[in-house]
Design an enzyme around this catalytic site. Structure first.
Site, PDB file in Angstrom:
ATOM      1  N   THR A  69       0.815  -1.215   0.000  1.00 14.01           N
ATOM      2  CA  THR A  69       0.000   0.000   0.000  1.00 14.01           C
ATOM      3  C   THR A  69       0.850   1.266   0.000  1.00 14.01           C
ATOM      4  OG1 THR A  69      -1.451  -1.272   1.412  1.00 14.01           O
ATOM      5  CG2 THR A  69      -2.010   1.023   1.092  1.00 14.01           C
ATOM      6  N   GLN A  70       0.623   2.112  -0.984  1.00 16.13           N
ATOM      7  CA  GLN A  70       1.344   3.375  -1.067  1.00 16.13           C
ATOM      8  C   GLN A  70       0.467   4.530  -0.615  1.00 16.13           C
ATOM      9  OE1 GLN A  70       4.641   3.628  -2.837  1.00 16.13           O
ATOM     10  NE2 GLN A  70       4.534   1.462  -2.323  1.00 16.13           N
TER      11      GLN A  70
END
Lengths: 247, 267
Positions: B43-44
C-alpha cells in the site's frame, strides 16, 4: 462383540474377515463408559446437557468442563475420554475460524460437523494412530435454524432432533423420543434435559455427578451460554422431584 | 524421489568428520514460488477513505463521533458508511483512513474476541485498554514489515468504572488524552474540544457532550471538503456501548452570499 479380536484388532488399519474394524469399536466402548451427554434441538433453540461424573472429591466444582464453546453460536458436548474431547473441540475451533474467514459468515453446525467428521475418520486409517475415544454433540443456531450433529469415533457425522451419547444413551434416547421436540421451547427443553440426565444417572453404581447445561436460543440472543443460575436451579429441583415420583 | 545425485548430499566420512559436523549440502529449493513476488507493491496510499473521528471523555464515560462518508479521492463515493464499531462489551473504535483496512481490522478483532473471550470462557473479557494495546502492536508490526494498515484509530471505552481513550495510527504511534481527533479534525476540532472539555471532564453531562460533538462536526463539515453532514455518535458508559443511528447536522449557509473573492463574482 466377541471378547477377542483374534489378531484383527491390533491396528485401526486392519479389517477383520467379516469387515469390521475392531479398534473403532473399542473406541466406541470408551465412549460408552463415560457419563451421558445429550443434546435437544427444539423449536427455537438448542440445549446441551452432560452428566459429569466426579473423579475426585478434591476437584473444584465446575472443573473439567465437558461442554465447550466453539463459536459465539455453537456449543460442543463430548462423551468419552476427556482429553480426546478437548482435542476435538480445539480442532473444531480451528475449523470454525477457517470457515469464518473463508466465507465471512458464521460457520454452520453442518459444515463444522462435516469437517470434524473428516478429521476423526482419518484416525481410523493408519496403524500409527488410535481412533478418538470420544463422541461429540455439536449444537448451534445458525442460518439453518437450531441444529444438532453427532460425530462418532468412526467419523460419521449425522444430524439429529435429539442426541444422546455415553453410558445412559439408551434410556436417554427413549426419553427423548417421548418428547415433542419440535414444539418445545428452549426453556422447557432445559427442564427436560436436566430431568433426563438425573434419570439416566445410576445412583447405585456411580460416583457423584455434576450436571452441566448450556443453551442457545432467543433468550441468549443466539449465543451459546451456560444456563442461568435461577433456571438451572429450577431445572435441577424439578429433575429431583420427577425422579422421586418416577421411582 | 530426487533423481539428481548432486542433491543427495555428501556421504559421511568417519575418517575426518566422525560427528557429521560438516554443513549439509544445500539442496535447491524447488518449492512453489510466487511468480509475481518481485512485482508486488505494498500500500502506497489509501484508496477509499474516511475523514476525521472525534472523541472526548465526559462524566459518564466516553463519546465518539464520525460522519458517514467514505470518499474515493475527492469523490463523495459512499454516504452511508458506519465508521464506529463496537468491540466486545466495553469498547468502541472509530477509524479514519483506508476503509478496506478498517474492515480487515474489524474481522481481525472479531476473531480475537472469539478466541480470547468466547471460546476461552475463563471469565476474563477484553476491555478498551487491551483492545488498544492489541491494535497498537498490530499496527506497529505491519509498519515494520513495510505494509501498514492505513488508518488512524481512536479506541475508547469504559470497564470496571474506568474510562479510557487513546489513539493509534498506521505507524503504531499511540497517545492518550481526554479529547482526541484524527485527520483534519486534529487541526480543526481538537482545539475546540480541548477548550470545551479539558479540566472539566467530570462536569460535562451527556447533553453537553453531544452539543460539543455536534458543534465540532458542524465546523468540520464547513471546513473539511471530505466530510458529510450525516454522522453517528457512540457512547460507552457503565451501562455499555450505544451507537446512534445516523443523524443529520443542521447547517446554516446564509453567510455564503456575503463571501467575496472566490468563484465567478464580478465584484
Amino acid at each position: 462383540m466377541t471378547s477377542i479380536g483374534t489378531g484383527y484388532d491390533l491396528s485401526a488399519s486392519t479389517y477383520s474377515p467379516d469387515g469390521r474394524i475392531f479398534q473403532v469399536e473399542y473406541a466406541n466402548k470408551a465412549v460408552e463408559n463415560s457419563g451421558t451427554a445429550i443434546g435437544l434441538r427444539v423449536k427455537d433453540g438448542v440445549v446441551l446437557a452432560v452428566e459429569k461424573l466426579i473423579q475426585s472429591k478434591l476437584l473444584i466444582p465446575g472443573a473439567n468442563r465437558r461442554i465447550q464453546t466453539i463459536d459465539r453460536h455453537m456449543g460442543f458436548a463430548t462423551a468419552g475420554l476427556v482429553a480426546d474431547g478437548r482435542q476435538l473441540a480445539n480442532r473444531s475451533r480451528e475449523e470454525g475460524r477457517s470457515l469464518r474467514s473463508q466465507f465471512h459468515h458464521p460457520p454452520t453446525a453442518k459444515m463444522l460437523a462435516d469437517r470434524l467428521g473428516l478429521f476423526v475418520q482419518a484416525y481410523t486409517l493408519y496403524g500409527s494412530v488410535r481412533p478418538f475415544g470420544a463422541s461429540a454433540i455439536v449444537g448451534s443456531v445458525d442460518k439453518n435454524g437450531p441444529q444438532i450433529f453427532v460425530v462418532e469415533p468412526s467419523g460419521v457425522a449425522l444430524g439429529y432432533h435429539g442426541a444422546a451419547v455415553g453410558k445412559g444413551r439408551q434410556l436417554a434416547k427413549t426419553e427423548l423420543e417421548k418428547l415433542k421436540l419440535a414444539e418445545l421451547s428452549t426453556r422447557e427443553a432445559v427442564i427436560e434435559a436436566a430431568r433426563i440426565i438425573y434419570l439416566v444417572h445410576d445412583d447405585a453404581k456411580e460416583k457423584d455427578f455434576e450436571l452441566e447445561m448450556t443453551w442457545i436460543g432467543n433468550e441468549t440472543g443466539g449465543q451459546h451460554e451456560p444456563v442461568p443460575k435461577d433456571l438451572f436451579d429450577e431445572a435441577e429441583r424439578k429433575a429431583k422431584e420427577a425422579l422421586e415420583s418416577f421411582e | 524421489m530426487d533423481h539428481f545425485p548432486t542433491n543427495w548430499g555428501r556421504p559421511r566420512n568417519d575418517a575426518f568428520d566422525a560427528y557429521n559436523t560438516y554443513p549439509f549440502h544445500v539442496r535447491p529449493d524447488n518449492g512453489p514460488r510466487d511468480a509475481f513476488a518481485d512485482n508486488v507493491q505494498r500500500t502506497q496510499q489509501p484508496i477509499v477513505t474516511g475523514t476525521s473521528v472525534l472523541a472526548l471523555k465526559y462524566k459518564d464515560g466516553i463519546m465518539m463521533a464520525a460522519d458517514c462518508l467514505a470518499s474515493y479521492g475527492s469523490l463523495a463515493r459512499f454516504k452511508d458508511i458506519q465508521r464506529l464499531h463496537e468491540v466486545g462489551k466495553f469498547t468502541v473504535i472509530g477509524a479514519s483512513g483506508d476503509m478496506s483496512d478498517y474492515q480487515y481490522l474489524q474481522t481481525t478483532l472479531d476473531e480475537l474476541l472469539i478466541s480470547e473471550e468466547i471460546t476461552a470462557a475463563d471469565g476474563h473479557s477484553l476491555g478498551p485498554v487491551e483492545i488498544h494495546e492489541y491494535l497498537s502492536r498490530l499496527m506497529y508490526g505491519r509498519r515494520s514489515r513495510l505494509n501498514p494498515l492505513w488508518n488512524s484509530i481512536l479506541v475508547g471505552g469504559v470497564k470496571d468504572g474506568k474510562s479510557f481513550l487513546a489513539y493509534v495510527d498506521l505507524l503504531g504511534t499511540t497517545y492518550s488524552s481526554s479529547t482526541l481527533a484524527t485527520g483534519y479534525g486534529a487541526y480543526i476540532a481538537q482545539p475546540l474540544l480541548r477548550k470545551a472539555v479539558e479540566g472539566r471532564e467530570m462536569d460535562i453531562d451527556e447533553n453537553e457532550a453531544r452539543k460539543i460533538m455536534t458543534d465540532c462536526l458542524r465546523v468540520l463539515f464547513y471546513r473539511d471538503a471530505r466530510s458529510l453532514n450525516k454522522y453517528q455518535i457512540a457512547t460507552v458508559t457503565d451501562s455499555g456501548v450505544a451507537i446512534s443511528p445516523s443523524m443529520e447536522l443542521g447547517t446554516q449557509w446564509g453567510f455564503a452570499e456575503g463571501i467575496r473573492g472566490y468563484g465567478a463574482q464580478t465584484q
